[in-house]
Scaffold this motif. Sequence first.
Motif, PDB file in Angstrom:
ATOM      1  N   ASP A   1       2.791   7.283   5.541  1.00  0.00           N
ATOM      2  CA  ASP A   1       1.829   8.185   4.903  1.00  0.00           C
ATOM      3  C   ASP A   1       0.543   7.422   4.558  1.00  0.00           C
ATOM      4  O   ASP A   1       0.602   6.295   4.068  1.00  0.00           O
ATOM      5  CB  ASP A   1       2.465   8.757   3.626  1.00  0.00           C
ATOM      6  N   PRO A   2      -0.616   8.029   4.782  1.00  0.00           N
ATOM      7  CA  PRO A   2      -1.884   7.360   4.463  1.00  0.00           C
ATOM      8  C   PRO A   2      -2.008   6.934   2.997  1.00  0.00           C
ATOM      9  O   PRO A   2      -2.642   5.919   2.692  1.00  0.00           O
ATOM     10  CB  PRO A   2      -2.948   8.408   4.809  1.00  0.00           C
TER      11      PRO A   2
ATOM     12  N   ARG B   1      -2.808   3.116   2.045  1.00  0.00           N
ATOM     13  CA  ARG B   1      -3.932   2.771   1.162  1.00  0.00           C
ATOM     14  C   ARG B   1      -3.456   1.885   0.009  1.00  0.00           C
ATOM     15  O   ARG B   1      -4.065   0.858  -0.302  1.00  0.00           O
ATOM     16  CB  ARG B   1      -4.565   4.067   0.636  1.00  0.00           C
ATOM     17  N   ARG B   2      -2.353   2.273  -0.645  1.00  0.00           N
ATOM     18  CA  ARG B   2      -1.816   1.486  -1.770  1.00  0.00           C
ATOM     19  C   ARG B   2      -1.415   0.093  -1.291  1.00  0.00           C
ATOM     20  O   ARG B   2      -1.672  -0.906  -1.948  1.00  0.00           O
ATOM     21  CB  ARG B   2      -0.627   2.214  -2.399  1.00  0.00           C
ATOM     22  N   ARG B   3      -0.792   0.026  -0.125  1.00  0.00           N
ATOM     23  CA  ARG B   3      -0.353  -1.239   0.463  1.00  0.00           C
ATOM     24  C   ARG B   3      -1.545  -2.180   0.664  1.00  0.00           C
ATOM     25  O   ARG B   3      -1.491  -3.355   0.289  1.00  0.00           O
ATOM     26  CB  ARG B   3       0.325  -0.900   1.798  1.00  0.00           C
ATOM     27  N   LEU B   4      -2.632  -1.650   1.220  1.00  0.00           N
ATOM     28  CA  LEU B   4      -3.833  -2.471   1.422  1.00  0.00           C
ATOM     29  C   LEU B   4      -4.421  -2.922   0.095  1.00  0.00           C
ATOM     30  O   LEU B   4      -4.920  -4.056  -0.023  1.00  0.00           O
ATOM     31  CB  LEU B   4      -4.863  -1.706   2.254  1.00  0.00           C
TER      32      LEU B   4
ATOM     33  N   PRO C   1       6.377   6.117  -2.866  1.00  0.00           N
ATOM     34  CA  PRO C   1       5.951   4.723  -2.989  1.00  0.00           C
ATOM     35  C   PRO C   1       4.489   4.558  -3.403  1.00  0.00           C
ATOM     36  O   PRO C   1       4.149   3.608  -4.109  1.00  0.00           O
ATOM     37  CB  PRO C   1       6.215   4.128  -1.608  1.00  0.00           C
ATOM     38  N   TRP C   2       3.623   5.480  -3.026  1.00  0.00           N
ATOM     39  CA  TRP C   2       2.209   5.370  -3.372  1.00  0.00           C
ATOM     40  C   TRP C   2       1.946   5.645  -4.849  1.00  0.00           C
ATOM     41  O   TRP C   2       0.891   5.301  -5.361  1.00  0.00           O
ATOM     42  CB  TRP C   2       1.359   6.302  -2.501  1.00  0.00           C
ATOM     43  N   ASP C   3       2.921   6.225  -5.553  1.00  0.00           N
ATOM     44  CA  ASP C   3       2.775   6.462  -6.990  1.00  0.00           C
ATOM     45  C   ASP C   3       3.280   5.293  -7.835  1.00  0.00           C
ATOM     46  O   ASP C   3       3.153   5.313  -9.057  1.00  0.00           O
ATOM     47  CB  ASP C   3       3.525   7.732  -7.397  1.00  0.00           C
ATOM     48  N   GLU C   4       3.852   4.300  -7.190  1.00  0.00           N
ATOM     49  CA  GLU C   4       4.389   3.138  -7.909  1.00  0.00           C
ATOM     50  C   GLU C   4       3.237   2.389  -8.598  1.00  0.00           C
ATOM     51  O   GLU C   4       2.191   2.171  -8.000  1.00  0.00           O
ATOM     52  CB  GLU C   4       5.082   2.210  -6.907  1.00  0.00           C
TER      53      GLU C   4
END
Length: 105
Positions: free
Chosen positions: A9-10, A14-17, A49-52
């Motif tokens: 998911d984008p 984004r969060r990963r970057l 995962p992006w809300d972590e």
Amino acid sequence: MSYAEKLRDPRWQRRRLEIFHRDGWTCVRCLDTGKTLVVHHRDYTTRDPWDEPPANLETLCDPCHAAEHANDNNIFEIRRNVSRAHANGEWDKVWEFAHYTANEV
């Protein structure tokens, strides 16, 4: 949506970057910058995962990430053995596993 789909998911990308950038594209354990990097969840506290929270995410190289999860497996095995020994009244084994955990894991 499966977990594998969530990782594509984008919002997660984004969060990963953001986490890679925050950590200077460096493994926070061994400080290596040349190995493949991953974002490791210290704990899973959200459904997506992006809300972590960023404080719960860290950049690890593949070897440090593998070692982190190997430790998880060791701890699960130790917990399983302690539970079994406790249920059987094998207190010497419970002590042995507790001693191992304190000194080796």
